[in-house]
Design a protein around this motif. Structure first.
Motif, mmCIF file in Angstrom:
data_model
loop_
_atom_site.group_PDB
_atom_site.id
_atom_site.type_symbol
_atom_site.label_atom_id
_atom_site.label_comp_id
_atom_site.label_asym_id
_atom_site.label_seq_id
_atom_site.Cartn_x
_atom_site.Cartn_y
_atom_site.Cartn_z
ATOM 1 N N ASP A 15 7.575 50.589 59.646
ATOM 2 C CA ASP A 15 6.423 49.948 60.277
ATOM 3 C C ASP A 15 6.682 49.460 61.700
ATOM 4 N N TYR A 16 7.962 49.260 62.031
ATOM 5 C CA TYR A 16 8.274 48.700 63.358
ATOM 6 C C TYR A 16 9.327 49.502 64.107
ATOM 7 N N GLY A 17 10.438 49.828 63.435
ATOM 8 C CA GLY A 17 11.531 50.522 64.107
ATOM 9 C C GLY A 17 11.133 51.838 64.727
ATOM 10 N N LYS A 18 10.182 52.561 64.101
ATOM 11 C CA LYS A 18 9.810 53.885 64.605
ATOM 12 C C LYS A 18 9.091 53.821 65.951
ATOM 13 N N TYR A 19 8.633 52.636 66.343
ATOM 14 C CA TYR A 19 7.925 52.495 67.612
ATOM 15 C C TYR A 19 8.862 52.212 68.789
ATOM 16 N N PHE A 20 10.158 52.102 68.516
ATOM 17 C CA PHE A 20 11.112 51.739 69.570
ATOM 18 C C PHE A 20 12.048 52.905 69.872
ATOM 19 N N ASN A 21 11.908 53.426 71.069
ATOM 20 C CA ASN A 21 12.798 54.478 71.539
ATOM 21 C C ASN A 21 14.151 53.868 71.895
ATOM 22 N N LEU A 22 15.229 54.512 71.478
ATOM 23 C CA LEU A 22 16.562 53.969 71.702
ATOM 24 C C LEU A 22 16.861 53.804 73.193
ATOM 25 N N ASN A 23 16.457 54.786 73.993
ATOM 26 C CA ASN A 23 16.707 54.689 75.439
ATOM 27 C C ASN A 23 15.964 53.501 76.049
ATOM 28 N N TYR A 24 14.760 53.231 75.534
ATOM 29 C CA TYR A 24 13.970 52.088 75.994
ATOM 30 C C TYR A 24 14.717 50.786 75.707
ATOM 31 N N MET A 25 15.295 50.691 74.527
ATOM 32 C CA MET A 25 16.012 49.474 74.148
ATOM 33 C C MET A 25 17.295 49.315 74.954
ATOM 34 N N LEU A 26 18.007 50.407 75.174
ATOM 35 C CA LEU A 26 19.267 50.352 75.924
ATOM 36 C C LEU A 26 19.049 49.961 77.378
ATOM 37 N N ALA A 27 17.841 50.208 77.890
ATOM 38 C CA ALA A 27 17.557 49.896 79.295
ATOM 39 C C ALA A 27 17.279 48.421 79.515
ATOM 40 N N LYS A 28 17.030 47.659 78.439
ATOM 41 C CA LYS A 28 16.736 46.242 78.585
ATOM 42 C C LYS A 28 17.974 45.480 79.061
ATOM 43 N N GLU A 29 17.758 44.523 79.961
ATOM 44 C CA GLU A 29 18.876 43.822 80.592
ATOM 45 C C GLU A 29 19.765 43.106 79.576
ATOM 46 N N THR A 30 19.147 42.491 78.559
ATOM 47 C CA THR A 30 19.942 41.752 77.568
ATOM 48 C C THR A 30 20.882 42.662 76.808
ATOM 49 N N VAL A 31 20.485 43.936 76.644
ATOM 50 C CA VAL A 31 21.352 44.908 75.962
ATOM 51 C C VAL A 31 22.363 45.497 76.943
ATOM 52 N N LYS A 32 21.889 45.881 78.137
ATOM 53 C CA LYS A 32 22.787 46.489 79.135
ATOM 54 C C LYS A 32 23.974 45.592 79.463
ATOM 55 N N SER A 33 23.712 44.271 79.517
ATOM 56 C CA SER A 33 24.788 43.339 79.900
ATOM 57 C C SER A 33 25.903 43.278 78.866
ATOM 58 N N ARG A 34 25.619 43.785 77.656
ATOM 59 C CA ARG A 34 26.623 43.728 76.587
ATOM 60 C C ARG A 34 27.280 45.078 76.298
ATOM 61 N N MET A 35 26.880 46.128 76.986
ATOM 62 C CA MET A 35 27.366 47.454 76.637
ATOM 63 C C MET A 35 28.861 47.614 76.869
ATOM 64 N N ASP A 36 29.397 46.967 77.882
ATOM 65 C CA ASP A 36 30.824 47.120 78.179
ATOM 66 C C ASP A 36 31.703 46.460 77.126
ATOM 67 N N ILE A 37 31.260 45.301 76.620
ATOM 68 C CA ILE A 37 32.091 44.586 75.636
ATOM 69 C C ILE A 37 31.636 44.840 74.205
ATOM 70 N N GLY A 38 30.459 45.473 74.056
ATOM 71 C CA GLY A 38 29.984 45.810 72.723
ATOM 72 C C GLY A 38 28.907 44.869 72.218
ATOM 73 N N ILE A 39 28.016 45.415 71.418
ATOM 74 C CA ILE A 39 26.945 44.633 70.820
ATOM 75 C C ILE A 39 26.742 45.121 69.394
ATOM 76 N N THR A 40 26.582 44.216 68.458
ATOM 77 C CA THR A 40 26.403 44.601 67.065
ATOM 78 C C THR A 40 24.974 45.098 66.836
ATOM 79 N N TYR A 41 24.797 45.856 65.767
ATOM 80 C CA TYR A 41 23.458 46.329 65.406
ATOM 81 C C TYR A 41 22.535 45.150 65.115
ATOM 82 N N THR A 42 23.108 44.095 64.540
ATOM 83 C CA THR A 42 22.315 42.899 64.233
ATOM 84 C C THR A 42 21.684 42.327 65.493
#
Length: 408
Positions: A129-156
């Motif tokens: 109902d919700y996850g299918k509306y979110f493109n992975l590339n769209y989520m990865l482009a968000k600043e809060t996610v990008k700032s954690r890519m070098d050190i890692g971010i959990t799925y949670t």
């Protein structure tokens, strides 16, 4: 000056999702929400500007909803450099109840808890109902996610964005909430909610963010010597809050007056001129402290903070009652020393003096007062019998340097 223009003048608009927001705020009556996760059992001064924005909108005829994230708080919004520690459900529930009462008492907002609609959500429905509306590339482009890519971010943590978007959709569907307001660090989560609403309903929702309040060096506003400045007077006394604000930097005090008070433009501009011409009077800082302390805690608490301030400035701490002394002591770091020590060794042990020689010079030079009484005898012993409250003794060095000793 209309509402949107006033928010701009106060420096409270950072991002807007649509130019329509100006007309919406100026000429319509809407329901909007602002959210916070219950990671603590009190709001702090860093939250204050955001909640005052909601109050400004409420006073202009809009309906505010505070969302306290009892559900999202179990996950944790991604921090820029590390994963947030998990909080137990029991602690979150305690924090939620405290925050709800605090917000209702101070601001009078309607409060909702997203745990109410998240607790029965199963994983299959979440994905379908919700996850299918979110493109992975769209989520990865968000600043809060990008700032954690070098050190890692959990799925949670990565999933937090979807959960916050779900909040906006739920309030849009159930409470006709068309606008979300948040700090600039929430822009990615807000726009994710707007997108989810558009894809699920075909309708438009809106969002705007406000700049984070900072000190002159760019660090976050809201801590004093590493301690958070809480809105709960039982955690940060009115005296501590007053001192924090009255010591605001000249470069930032007008910014704080715009964002943290309801003072009008002519009043603030007059104070701005005084900062330029008579900065030593600190009039703008005193007005800032008065406005915030009075709004949060009332005139009696402001008067109390002022009495403590004046007593400490003049060295008349014996004029304070026990409650005022307790608040004064909380405003200082406490140093533990053994009772029965002579004043010279006591000053050295507590790092008030760098050596015995310097300690003797302080005493003989009439620079030391214990609990408001000058000490001129180097043989003077510091005992519990002299404590001004409980096991605490207040040492004053010179005109303005105070230290609190706990005798053990």
């Amino acid at each position: 000056m209309k509402l949107f223009e006033e928010l701009q003048w106060r420096g409270l608009i950072n991002d807007i999702s649509s130019p329509e927001i100006e007309d919406m705020l100026n000429n319509k009556s809407i329901t909007f929400y602002i959210g916070t996760d219950p990671t603590g059992d009190s709001l702090h001064i860093g939250h204050y500007s955001s909640f005052l924005i909601a109050k400004r909108l409420k006073d202009a005829g809009h309906h505010p909803i505070l969302l306290v994230g009892g559900g999202t708080g179990l996950i944790g919004d991604p921090k820029p450099n590390t994963e947030r520690p998990m909080i137990t459900k029991e602690q979150l529930d305690h924090n939620y109840r405290k925050l709800r009462k605090q917000v209702e008492d101070i601001f009078g907002f309607e409060v909702v808890n997203n745990y109410d609609w998240m607790k029965d959500l199963n994983f299959i429905d979440y994905l379908r109902d919700y996850g299918k509306y979110f493109n992975l590339n769209y989520m990865l482009a968000k600043e809060t996610v990008k700032s954690r890519m070098d050190i890692g971010i959990t799925y949670t943590e990565f999933s937090y964005m979807i959960l916050q978007a779900l909040d906006f959709l739920h309030l849009f569907d159930n409470k006709n909430t068309v606008l979300q307001v948040g700090g600039q660090d929430q822009w990615g989560n807000i726009t994710a909610g707007i997108e989810l609403i558009r894809k699920k309903t075909g309708k438009e929702a809106f969002g705007f963010t406000m700049p984070l309040i900072t000190k002159a060096d760019g660090t976050k506003f809201g801590k004093s010597e590493g301690k958070a400045i809480w809105l709960d007077k039982n955690q940060t006394s009115s005296y501590e809050l007053y001192q924090f604000l009255v010591n605001a930097e000249d470069e930032k005090v007008i910014d704080y007056l715009k964002k943290l008070t309801f003072l009008d433009r002519p009043t603030i501009e007059a104070l701005e001129e005084k900062v330029k011409t008579e900065p030593f009077k600190r009039e703008a800082q005193k007005v800032l402290a008065k406005e915030v302390v009075t709004y949060l805690h009332g005139e009696d608490e402001y008067d109390k903070a002022l009495r403590i301030t004046n007593a400490l400035f003049k060295g008349n701490i014996q004029d304070l009652d026990k409650n005022e002394l307790a608040d004064a002591i909380r405003g200082f770091d406490t140093i533990q020393v053994k009772e029965g020590m002579d004043i010279v060794n006591c000053l050295v042990e507590s790092n008030i003096a760098s050596s015995k020689r310097e300690a003797r010079e302080f005493v003989s030079g009439n620079s030391i007062a214990i609990n408001g009484i000058k000490v001129t005898d180097v043989e003077y012993n510091v005992n519990k019998e002299q404590c001004i409250i409980n096991n605490y003794t207040i040492v004053k060095k010179g005109k303005r340097n105070y230290y609190v000793l706990e005798l053990i």
